[in-house]
Design a protein around this motif. Structure first.
Motif, short mmCIF file in Angstrom:
data_model
loop_
_atom_site.label_atom_id
_atom_site.label_comp_id
_atom_site.label_asym_id
_atom_site.label_seq_id
_atom_site.Cartn_x
_atom_site.Cartn_y
_atom_site.Cartn_z
N VAL A 77 -3.23 19.33 5.90
CA VAL A 77 -2.59 18.26 6.67
C VAL A 77 -1.38 18.80 7.43
O VAL A 77 -0.54 19.50 6.87
CB VAL A 77 -2.12 17.12 5.74
N LEU A 78 -1.31 18.45 8.71
CA LEU A 78 -0.09 18.65 9.49
C LEU A 78 0.52 17.27 9.67
O LEU A 78 0.07 16.48 10.50
CB LEU A 78 -0.40 19.30 10.83
N GLY A 79 1.52 16.95 8.84
CA GLY A 79 2.11 15.62 8.85
C GLY A 79 3.34 15.54 9.73
O GLY A 79 4.23 16.39 9.62
N VAL A 80 3.38 14.56 10.58
CA VAL A 80 4.58 14.25 11.36
C VAL A 80 5.04 12.89 10.85
O VAL A 80 4.60 11.84 11.34
CB VAL A 80 4.30 14.24 12.88
N LEU A 81 5.89 12.93 9.84
CA LEU A 81 6.19 11.75 9.05
C LEU A 81 7.63 11.79 8.57
O LEU A 81 8.18 12.86 8.28
CB LEU A 81 5.27 11.68 7.83
N GLU A 82 8.23 10.61 8.42
CA GLU A 82 9.62 10.54 7.98
C GLU A 82 9.75 10.86 6.49
O GLU A 82 8.85 10.57 5.69
CB GLU A 82 10.18 9.14 8.26
N HIS A 83 10.90 11.44 6.12
CA HIS A 83 11.22 11.69 4.72
C HIS A 83 11.14 10.38 3.95
O HIS A 83 11.65 9.35 4.40
CB HIS A 83 12.62 12.26 4.58
N VAL A 94 0.81 -1.23 0.00
CA VAL A 94 0.00 0.00 0.00
C VAL A 94 0.84 1.27 0.00
O VAL A 94 0.30 2.37 0.15
CB VAL A 94 -0.99 0.01 1.19
N GLY A 95 2.17 1.14 -0.18
CA GLY A 95 3.04 2.31 -0.23
C GLY A 95 4.35 2.00 -0.92
O GLY A 95 4.86 0.88 -0.84
N ARG A 96 4.90 3.01 -1.58
CA ARG A 96 6.18 2.83 -2.28
C ARG A 96 7.32 2.55 -1.32
O ARG A 96 8.25 1.80 -1.63
CB ARG A 96 6.48 4.11 -3.11
N CYS A 147 -0.48 19.65 -0.04
CA CYS A 147 -1.73 19.81 0.71
C CYS A 147 -1.51 20.02 2.21
O CYS A 147 -2.41 19.81 3.01
CB CYS A 147 -2.63 18.60 0.47
N GLY A 148 -0.31 20.44 2.57
CA GLY A 148 -0.05 20.70 3.98
C GLY A 148 1.42 20.90 4.25
O GLY A 148 2.18 21.29 3.37
N ILE A 149 1.81 20.62 5.48
CA ILE A 149 3.20 20.81 5.90
C ILE A 149 3.64 19.56 6.65
O ILE A 149 2.84 18.94 7.36
CB ILE A 149 3.31 22.07 6.81
N CYS A 150 4.91 19.17 6.48
CA CYS A 150 5.42 17.96 7.12
C CYS A 150 6.65 18.27 7.97
O CYS A 150 7.50 19.09 7.58
CB CYS A 150 5.78 16.90 6.07
N ILE A 151 6.74 17.58 9.08
CA ILE A 151 7.87 17.70 10.01
C ILE A 151 8.31 16.29 10.36
O ILE A 151 7.52 15.35 10.36
CB ILE A 151 7.46 18.45 11.30
N ARG A 210 4.03 11.01 3.51
CA ARG A 210 4.74 12.29 3.33
C ARG A 210 4.94 12.59 1.85
O ARG A 210 4.79 13.75 1.42
CB ARG A 210 6.07 12.27 4.07
N ARG A 211 5.26 11.57 1.07
CA ARG A 211 5.44 11.79 -0.37
C ARG A 211 4.15 12.30 -1.01
O ARG A 211 4.16 13.20 -1.85
CB ARG A 211 5.91 10.49 -1.04
N ILE A 212 3.02 11.72 -0.60
CA ILE A 212 1.74 12.16 -1.15
C ILE A 212 1.45 13.61 -0.77
O ILE A 212 1.05 14.43 -1.60
CB ILE A 212 0.59 11.24 -0.67
N ILE A 213 1.67 13.94 0.51
CA ILE A 213 1.42 15.32 0.98
C ILE A 213 2.29 16.30 0.21
O ILE A 213 1.82 17.37 -0.21
CB ILE A 213 1.69 15.42 2.49
#
Length: 298
Positions: free
Chosen positions: A222-228, A63-65, A241-245, A233-236
């Protein structure tokens, strides 16, 4: 689930059929990532068993790359027969943007004291894999701002700890809301201004938070707290559509919240971009058609 893979292998042998192995989460890697079990023998055995299931499959659907990278680490490319990446989905005809004056959204906000407040919402399982026990501490830094509220919708293994922390620290800017019936989910998602999408450190390549699709379908930022490099995170980042940390960067999360609260991130525009990206690339029917295609190829 490891058991599902084992049952699939047994069934394919008994029926002399080909096995399609749909992996939603990698275990025991998910258990390892959060330190839920430290029994190396059990973890090693569980991984070995699941590797046998992977090798036995005529096709593996992920379900993910980022999960393909984990699979390659497990087996090496030469032992992988056929892999397809098919994203999970939400029914975009059931979850969609609603006007802020929609009566059901207004009623939901009134019921949970969200009216006229910037609502930062986490909706879903309040469990081990989301670092929520540390995330809630950031809300403490905004408790003097009565225009902002943090809403946690759902239940799970860490909910009691979250409630205890909020009550013990006088966090009137935190509200806990029970799981919503499916019929009311669209109103709940639309009641927020921004949604958290979180995975703890180490979950990259192991699991993809499906709540992202609901947030995008509702047209919310979206406020994403997700790994590079993680799928969510890749989709966001692709959708803008938001910001990731990064997970564990609590000061970065605080600064991102400041950007949202002080208007430096256009949450309405990014929400619209998320819905647009989902309609173009992540519709329910698109994923179902890919499943049909892959199943018929085996």
């Amino acid at each position: 689930m490891i058991q599902g893979g084992v049952l699939g292998v047994i069934g394919s042998k008994l029926k002399r059929a080909k096995l399609i192995y749909n992996i939603q989460d990698f275990n025991p890697e998910q258990t390892e990532a959060v330190g839920y079990s430290k029994n190396k023998f059990i973890l090693k055995l569980a991984k070995k068993v699941d590797c046998i299931s992977c090798k036995s499959a005529s096709q593996i659907i992920l379900v993910g790359r980022d999960m393909e990278e984990t699979l390659i680490k497990r087996l090496s490319k030469k032992n992988i027969k056929d892999v397809a990446i098919i994203n999970n989905w939400i029914d975009e005809q059931e979850i969609f943007p609603l006007d802020q004056y929609n009566s059901n959204v207004v009623d939901f906000k009134k019921k949970y004291n969200l009216t006229n407040k910037l609502t930062i919402m986490y909706s879903g399982n309040l469990g081990l894999y989301y670092d929520l026990e540390n995330i809630i501490k950031i809300a403490d830094r905004f408790k003097e701002n009565n225009q902002v509220i943090f809403a946690f919708v759902g239940d799970g293994s860490v909910k009691d700890k979250l409630v205890s922390y909020a009550e013990g620290n006088g966090l009137d800017n935190v509200v806990f809301i029970p799981y919503q019936d499916k019929a009311d989910l669209n109103y709940s998602l639309n009641a927020a201004d921004v949604h958290w999408v979180i995975n703890a450190k180490g979950i990259k390549g192991v699991s993809v938070p499906s709540k992202l699709y609901g947030v995008m379908a509702a047209g919310k930022s979206v406020l994403g707290v997700l790994e590079h490099g993680s799928e969510a995170r890749r989709i966001i980042e692709e959708a803008n559509c938001g910001i990731c940390i990064d997970p564990g960067d609590y000061e970065g999360i605080y600064e991102a919240l400041l950007d949202i609260i002080e208007g430096r991130l256009d949450i309405k525009a990014t929400g619209i971009l998320g819905r647009r990206f989902l309609e173009a690339n992540l519709k329910k029917e698109q994923s179902i058609e890919r499943y049909k295609e892959k199943i018929l190829q085996v």
